[in-house]
Design an enzyme around this catalytic site. Structure first.
Site, short mmCIF file in Angstrom:
data_model
loop_
_atom_site.label_atom_id
_atom_site.label_comp_id
_atom_site.label_asym_id
_atom_site.label_seq_id
_atom_site.Cartn_x
_atom_site.Cartn_y
_atom_site.Cartn_z
N LYS A 111 0.87 -1.18 0.00
CA LYS A 111 0.00 0.00 0.00
C LYS A 111 0.90 1.23 0.00
O LYS A 111 2.06 1.14 0.41
CB LYS A 111 -0.87 -0.01 1.27
CG LYS A 111 -2.12 0.83 1.17
CD LYS A 111 -3.29 0.03 0.61
CE LYS A 111 -4.51 0.90 0.44
NZ LYS A 111 -5.65 0.15 -0.08
N GLY A 141 -24.27 3.06 -3.46
CA GLY A 141 -23.21 3.69 -4.26
C GLY A 141 -22.76 2.76 -5.37
O GLY A 141 -23.52 1.94 -5.88
#
Ligand code: NAD
Length: 373
Positions: free
Chosen positions: A81, A183
């Site tokens: 990450k 969403g």
């Protein structure tokens, strides 16, 4: 806390790279957690962290999470990450993302980046100018585009596996599903569920989204505060994290919690509590891995059909988790961790006996370097 103390506390990461450039203002950290299974893949988060310590802790935690997610998904990917310290509304420039791209490139494919909270496909197009080791680039560049239909399809497979496990049924016909959040992921999930004949109820804090989904599929909605407590077979959290917490857990009236949201449990103990209550919990990082599977297919040379096919794997992955949970009498989120750790260990052993031969994605990375810029 000092940096090395933090590193020791948050797990055994393979490599941490601090990226700094005075001219463009770049301050970023890349964390490579584990590359036993393949190159470390994980998005780049841009966030105005209050301190460098906050940024480091976040990247250490998130990169470790990616190792577990990729492993439990059965992918030949490791966990990594990156975080860029900055305000995504004010601090974005071409130079910032290209400089960050140069840092990613310096790792020669050990870390592959993608968009995440605070970054977009557009930002990744700048990163792609400096390195081939980026996924989730625009479709026009040979990328896989929006991952949410694939995430939602994986969630559908996860709901099917959970219904099979808990309700002993192969069909979603008439199964009552309460979807929280309409969403990117939620609205695709609703569409898939309706096609399967499920009885769907929805909620979102955005009234326009509720109206549009209800009109399109002829569904009824409940207030956002009520969806968690609605009487149903499956509660599908597809909004924000920590939805299963001290306030909500005792009010749940579902048999299964299975949705796309990240970090659904406020704390680990809430997963144990669900087991005690007899509610089957589909661990978030196992059920929402469809988007990661889609990105993996991008590394192999993208095919939308192959990506959809790959997301069906979520069914078997969850069944494995449920089996471990039953056999070892542990909560499903702990069973998921065991599944992930076991796979990494077994592949590490295999490497030891076969002279450290690398998994396939390292060779497919060559294909990445030949993509059109
Ligand atoms: P999104 O922002 O498009 O959708 C979230 C929706 O939830 C919005 O419509 C928002 O109005 C609604 N919402 C927020 N709070 C709510 C509440 N209290 N009650 C009801 N609705 C509420 O995000 P998304 O891309 O659909 O992602 C949803 C979740 O899935 C997130 O947790 C995300 O981290 C996770 N996830 C997404 C993907 C992906 O491919 N997009 C992949 C893995 C995990």
């Amino acid at each position: 806390m000092l940096t090395f103390e933090l590193l020791e506390k948050h797990g055994e990461h393979e490599q941490i790279v601090y990226c700094h450039d005075k001219d463009c203002g770049l301050k970023a950290i890349i964390a490579v957690h584990n590359t036993t299974l393949g190159p470390a893949l994980g998005g780049t988060r841009m966030w105005p962290y209050k301190s460098e310590e906050d940024a480091l802790v976040d990247v250490l935690r998130l990169s470790k999470g990616m190792t577990y997610k990729a492993s439990a998904a059965g992918l030949n990917l490791g966990g990594g990450k990156a975080v860029i310290i900055g305000d995504p509304k004010k601090d974005k420039t071409e130079a910032l993302f290209r400089t960050f791209g140069a840092y990613v490139n310096s790792l020669n494919g050990k870390y592959i980046t993608a968009e995440d909270v605070g970054t977009t496909v557009h930002d990744m197009a700048y990163v792609f100018m400096e390195t081939p080791y980026v996924t989730g680039i625009p479709v026009s560049f040979g990328g896989s585009g929006d991952p949410s239909p694939f995430t939602a399809h994986g969630v559908l497979m996860g709901i099917k596996a959970s219904v099979k496990e808990k309700l002993k049924s192969d069909s979603l016909k008439g199964v009552r599903v309460a979807v929280q959040g309409l969403g990117n992921v939620g609205h695709h999930l609703v569409e898939y569920l309706v096609k399967e004949g499920a009885q769907v109820t929805v909620a979102d804090i955005d009234k326009d989204k509720v109206k549009s989904v209800c009109d399109k599929f002829g569904l009824s909605a409940v207030d956002p505060e009520q969806i968690v407590t609605s009487e149903c077979d499956v509660f599908a959290p597809c909004a924000l994290g920590a939805g299963i917490n001290d306030q909500t857990i005792s009010k749940l009236k579902c048999k299964i919690v299975a949705g796309g949201a990240n970090n659904q449990l406020a704390e680990h103990r809430h997963g144990d509590a669900l087991l005690e209550m007899g509610v089957l919990y589909a661990p978030d990082y196992v059920i929402n891995a469809g988007g990661l599977m889609n990105v993996f297919v991008e590394l192999e040379g993208y095919s939308r059909d192959r990506a959809f096919e790959k997301t069906t794997q979520v069914y078997d992955n969850l069944m494995q988790v449920y089996r471990i949970s039953r056999e070892e009498n542990i909560a499903t989120h702990r069973a998921a961790d065991r599944l992930a750790e076991k796979r990494i260990k077994s592949i590490a052993n295999l490497r030891q006996h076969h002279h450290g031969r690398m998994a396939r994605p390292f060779s497919t990375l060559k294909e990445m370097t030949s993509r059109q810029k």
